[in-house]
Motif scaffolding. Structure first.
Motif, PDB file in Angstrom:
ATOM      1  N   ARG A 105      62.815  13.766  -5.517  1.00 18.05           N
ATOM      2  CA  ARG A 105      63.558  12.450  -5.990  1.00 18.05           C
ATOM      3  C   ARG A 105      63.385  11.331  -6.191  1.00 18.05           C
ATOM      4  O   ARG A 105      64.742  10.678  -4.935  1.00 18.05           O
ATOM      5  CB  ARG A 105      65.231  12.661  -7.358  1.00 18.05           C
ATOM      6  N   ILE A 106      63.208  10.611  -6.251  1.00 18.58           N
ATOM      7  CA  ILE A 106      62.706   9.076  -5.349  1.00 18.58           C
ATOM      8  C   ILE A 106      62.688   8.091  -6.368  1.00 18.58           C
ATOM      9  O   ILE A 106      62.131   8.046  -7.721  1.00 18.58           O
ATOM     10  CB  ILE A 106      60.686   9.122  -5.628  1.00 18.58           C
ATOM     11  N   VAL A 107      63.776   7.037  -5.890  1.00 16.38           N
ATOM     12  CA  VAL A 107      64.580   6.109  -6.160  1.00 16.38           C
ATOM     13  C   VAL A 107      64.465   5.125  -5.535  1.00 16.38           C
ATOM     14  O   VAL A 107      64.455   4.616  -4.419  1.00 16.38           O
ATOM     15  CB  VAL A 107      66.041   5.975  -6.666  1.00 16.38           C
ATOM     16  N   ILE A 108      63.468   3.539  -6.267  1.00 20.63           N
ATOM     17  CA  ILE A 108      62.794   2.672  -5.608  1.00 20.63           C
ATOM     18  C   ILE A 108      63.660   1.474  -6.383  1.00 20.63           C
ATOM     19  O   ILE A 108      63.050   1.422  -7.093  1.00 20.63           O
ATOM     20  CB  ILE A 108      62.083   2.483  -5.936  1.00 20.63           C
ATOM     21  N   ALA A 109      64.313   0.621  -5.667  1.00 21.39           N
ATOM     22  CA  ALA A 109      64.593  -0.326  -6.261  1.00 21.39           C
ATOM     23  C   ALA A 109      64.756  -1.690  -5.521  1.00 21.39           C
ATOM     24  O   ALA A 109      64.384  -1.818  -3.907  1.00 21.39           O
ATOM     25  CB  ALA A 109      66.891   0.053  -5.949  1.00 21.39           C
ATOM     26  N   PRO A 110      64.774  -2.440  -6.027  1.00 18.47           N
ATOM     27  CA  PRO A 110      63.826  -4.043  -5.439  1.00 18.47           C
ATOM     28  C   PRO A 110      65.577  -4.710  -4.712  1.00 18.47           C
ATOM     29  O   PRO A 110      66.628  -5.176  -5.299  1.00 18.47           O
ATOM     30  CB  PRO A 110      63.332  -5.004  -6.712  1.00 18.47           C
ATOM     31  N   VAL A 111      64.904  -5.605  -3.897  1.00 17.48           N
ATOM     32  CA  VAL A 111      65.726  -6.241  -3.069  1.00 17.48           C
ATOM     33  C   VAL A 111      65.307  -7.961  -3.063  1.00 17.48           C
ATOM     34  O   VAL A 111      64.413  -7.982  -3.796  1.00 17.48           O
ATOM     35  CB  VAL A 111      66.199  -5.331  -1.511  1.00 17.48           C
TER      36      VAL A 111
ATOM     37  N   ASP B 123      53.199   8.251   4.425  1.00 20.96           N
ATOM     38  CA  ASP B 123      53.769   8.849   3.323  1.00 20.96           C
ATOM     39  C   ASP B 123      52.400   7.574   2.183  1.00 20.96           C
ATOM     40  O   ASP B 123      52.865   7.042   1.551  1.00 20.96           O
ATOM     41  CB  ASP B 123      55.092   8.591   2.730  1.00 20.96           C
ATOM     42  N   PRO B 124      51.139   8.468   1.796  1.00 21.05           N
ATOM     43  CA  PRO B 124      50.469   7.374   0.908  1.00 21.05           C
ATOM     44  C   PRO B 124      50.693   7.553  -0.578  1.00 21.05           C
ATOM     45  O   PRO B 124      51.284   6.299  -1.483  1.00 21.05           O
ATOM     46  CB  PRO B 124      48.881   7.971   1.030  1.00 21.05           C
ATOM     47  N   GLN B 125      51.551   8.764  -1.186  1.00 21.39           N
ATOM     48  CA  GLN B 125      51.808   8.632  -2.140  1.00 21.39           C
ATOM     49  C   GLN B 125      53.317   7.879  -2.498  1.00 21.39           C
ATOM     50  O   GLN B 125      53.486   7.276  -3.182  1.00 21.39           O
ATOM     51  CB  GLN B 125      52.071  10.281  -2.555  1.00 21.39           C
ATOM     52  N   LEU B 126      54.084   7.764  -1.779  1.00 25.22           N
ATOM     53  CA  LEU B 126      55.071   6.761  -1.528  1.00 25.22           C
ATOM     54  C   LEU B 126      54.881   5.668  -1.368  1.00 25.22           C
ATOM     55  O   LEU B 126      55.588   4.427  -2.298  1.00 25.22           O
ATOM     56  CB  LEU B 126      56.137   7.584  -1.229  1.00 25.22           C
ATOM     57  N   ALA B 127      53.853   4.729  -0.528  1.00 30.43           N
ATOM     58  CA  ALA B 127      53.508   4.095  -0.665  1.00 30.43           C
ATOM     59  C   ALA B 127      52.853   3.464  -1.828  1.00 30.43           C
ATOM     60  O   ALA B 127      53.105   2.400  -2.581  1.00 30.43           O
ATOM     61  CB  ALA B 127      52.528   3.395   0.504  1.00 30.43           C
ATOM     62  N   ALA B 128      52.244   3.724  -3.447  1.00 26.79           N
ATOM     63  CA  ALA B 128      52.056   3.791  -3.834  1.00 26.79           C
ATOM     64  C   ALA B 128      52.689   3.629  -5.229  1.00 26.79           C
ATOM     65  O   ALA B 128      52.574   2.619  -5.690  1.00 26.79           O
ATOM     66  CB  ALA B 128      50.119   4.948  -4.489  1.00 26.79           C
ATOM     67  N   MET B 129      54.018   4.237  -5.224  1.00 24.85           N
ATOM     68  CA  MET B 129      54.604   3.874  -6.018  1.00 24.85           C
ATOM     69  C   MET B 129      55.265   2.776  -5.783  1.00 24.85           C
ATOM     70  O   MET B 129      55.861   2.444  -6.751  1.00 24.85           O
ATOM     71  CB  MET B 129      55.755   6.128  -5.885  1.00 24.85           C
ATOM     72  N   CYS B 130      55.618   2.510  -4.888  1.00 24.27           N
ATOM     73  CA  CYS B 130      56.049   1.367  -4.124  1.00 24.27           C
ATOM     74  C   CYS B 130      54.884   0.229  -4.421  1.00 24.27           C
ATOM     75  O   CYS B 130      55.470  -1.030  -4.942  1.00 24.27           O
ATOM     76  CB  CYS B 130      56.180   1.261  -2.829  1.00 24.27           C
TER      77      CYS B 130
END
Length: 534
Positions: free
Chosen positions: A279-285, A246-253
């Motif tokens: 809805r995409i939620v990205i949380a740092p770990v 998923d290039p779009q999701l990878a760009a968001m990350c």
């Protein structure tokens, strides 16, 4: 390892005391016979060590082996029973060892203290005290048998024996306390690990049953974890680069790689010809890892649209039923008037009946207009000066009601309201009709337009009977009226106009009697003509 203190004694007996006793007694008997044979036939010293006799070396080695055997047995089933049998056997072995090595003069007496310490670590303080008691009895018995024929016993010898017996007790208490604390700490640690494993299992079950797709990627963007919902979106994602799936999701990350806060975005994604809203939620770990949650909004929005449509249909049904009820009375009056006109001979009666029919038709027309107004969505209006906006309508109201109502108006000439001429007329006319119909006799109506603490404010007051308490909380809902002849749409129209400009309206009692309606809008923007869009 010693079990938790709550373990019952029945379990220990059930573990098989007799077979272990038989095996350990045979084991000690063989060791005793071997030691007796060695003590009589073996050479006294090992040439390589000189000072250490062969007997001594073998005896210590065999005793250390029994201790290792005890710890090994203690790892199996019913460890407390194993510990009791093992300590008893060791005490018998030490006693025999001391008997064959010189009794009183034997230097193996220290093994009793060592065995008490071993008992403490195998079975706790209680077993250590019993081992100390057994060792003391064995030690005193051996010395008593050896010195039975002696003429006297020195005081220093007795003192040394007492000190040795006291040392056994102290060793039991100290080693037993340390052993119990260590066992308790180990038990608590195991309980904590067991609870941690339980929580991990619960978390895994939550992730497995979660409808949201969950991914965990490392600092290099490689997927390391995916729950079943994520596996439905991305086949075989573990170990693959997110960019390939998923290039779009990878760009968001990548955009979020330097941030520490959560990132939340919505996107549309085509799968074939179908559009999926997510809805995409990205949380740092820790250490550059990121957790990605993907919420499917498609079904949610479809359900929301269906619910909204159902609410609209229900509202439309309620409005239609109420409108049909309100139309029934004017239609009955019109029908009766038309019938009377046909059977009336005088012109004066025909004129009066025609006026009644005309009034009912006007009432029906106003009712339909209000119904249509409520059924349409509304937009706000640009701010316009309140003076010209309200003055024309106020003059029309004065002319319409004449001497039947006294109108008092106070308008701030610098005030602007988010209304146009039609919406302002709707508000004032509905307020005036509402007040006039509540009190048919002569009364007063006050209208003030001013800049309040929260923004432009329009206040309408009358000195009528006020708002009935039973309808106060629902007075702005459609078809709710405080009188039997009212339609209940006038105040609903007013509320719709006010709320379209992001304002609010409230109904209270006027000090001194009557009703007070307060309409408040947000302050106007710097440009007075900027529209306010709902």
């Amino acid at each position: 390892m010693r079990p938790h203190p709550n373990e019952s004694g029945g379990d220990l007996i059930a573990a098989g005391l007799v077979p272990r006793l038989k095996r350990l007694v045979l084991y000690r008997l063989i060791l005793g016979i071997a030691l007796l044979a060695i003590s009589r036939n073996a050479p006294q010293e090992i040439p390589a060590l000189g000072w250490l006799s062969t007997y001594s070396a073998l005896a210590v080695a065999l005793f250390l082996f029994t201790i290792m055997h005890a710890f090994w047995l203690n790892q199996g089933r019913s460890p407390q029973l194993n510990a009791i049998v093992q300590v008893a056997g060791d005490l018998v072995f030490i006693a025999l060892l001391q008997i064959v090595s010189g009794q009183v003069d034997s230097y193996y007496r220290f093994l009793f203290g060592l065995e008490v310490a071993v008992a403490a670590f195998l079975g706790g303080r209680r077993l250590a005290l019993w081992a100390a008691l057994g060792a003391g009895v064995a030690l005193v018995g051996i010395i008593w048998a050896d010195l039975a024929g002696a003429d006297w016993i020195s005081v220093s010898f007795v003192r040394g024996l007492l000190i040795q017996l006291l040392g056994l007790v102290l060793i039991a208490l100290l080693a037993g306390t340390l052993s119990e604390r260590a066992n308790k700490a180990e038990w608590e640690a195991r309980q904590a690990l067991r609870e941690q494993d339980r929580l991990v299992s619960i978390q895994a079950a939550i992730l497995d049953h979660s409808p949201q797709a969950t991914l965990a990627i490392d600092a290099q963007g490689v997927i390391r974890f995916a729950n079943p919902a994520a596996l439905a979106l991305f086949p075989s994602p573990i170990g693959q680069s997110l960019f390939n799936l998923d290039p779009q999701l990878a760009a968001m990350c990548d955009h979020h790689s330097s941030g520490r806060n959560w990132l939340e975005e919505e996107r549309g994604r085509f799968v074939g010809d179908n559009l999926f809203e997510e809805r995409i939620v990205i949380a740092p770990v820790l250490q550059g890892w990121r957790l990605i949650l993907i919420f499917d909004l498609t079904l949610q929005r479809q359900q929301t649209a269906l619910l909204k449509r159902s609410e609209q249909l229900a509202w439309l049904g309620q409005m239609s039923a109420a409108l049909a009820h309100e139309i029934r009375n004017p239609l009955a009056t019109i029908d009766q008037g038309a019938h009377l006109i046909q059977h009336t001979d005088t012109e004066e009666e025909r004129l009066e009946l025609s006026q009644i029919i005309h009034a009912e038709v006007a009432r029906l027309s106003r009712l339909v207009d209000q119904y249509l107004f409520l059924s349409r969505p509304h937009r706000g209006h640009p701010f316009e000066p309140a003076g010209p906006l309200l003055t024309r309508t106020l003059e029309s109201i004065r002319q319409a009601f004449g001497a039947r109502m006294t109108l008092h108006a106070e308008i701030d000439p610098e005030l602007s309201l988010p209304l146009n001429e039609d919406s302002a007329a709707q508000i004032l006319w509905n307020m005036a009709r509402n007040a006039r119909e509540l009190t048919p006799e002569l009364h007063n109506l006050w209208i003030r337009a001013e800049m309040g603490a929260e923004g432009p404010t329009l206040i309408v007051e009358d000195d009528g009977p006020g708002i009935p308490p039973k309808v106060r909380s629902k007075v702005f809902e459609p078809f709710v009226s405080g009188r039997t002849s009212g339609t209940g749409l006038g105040l609903s129209v007013v509320a719709s106009i006010v709320e379209a400009g992001h304002g609010r309206i409230e109904a209270t009692d006027r000090p001194g009697g009557g009703a007070r309606f307060i309409m408040t809008w947000p302050p106007p923007p710097p440009s007075a003509t900027t529209p306010v869009v709902s």
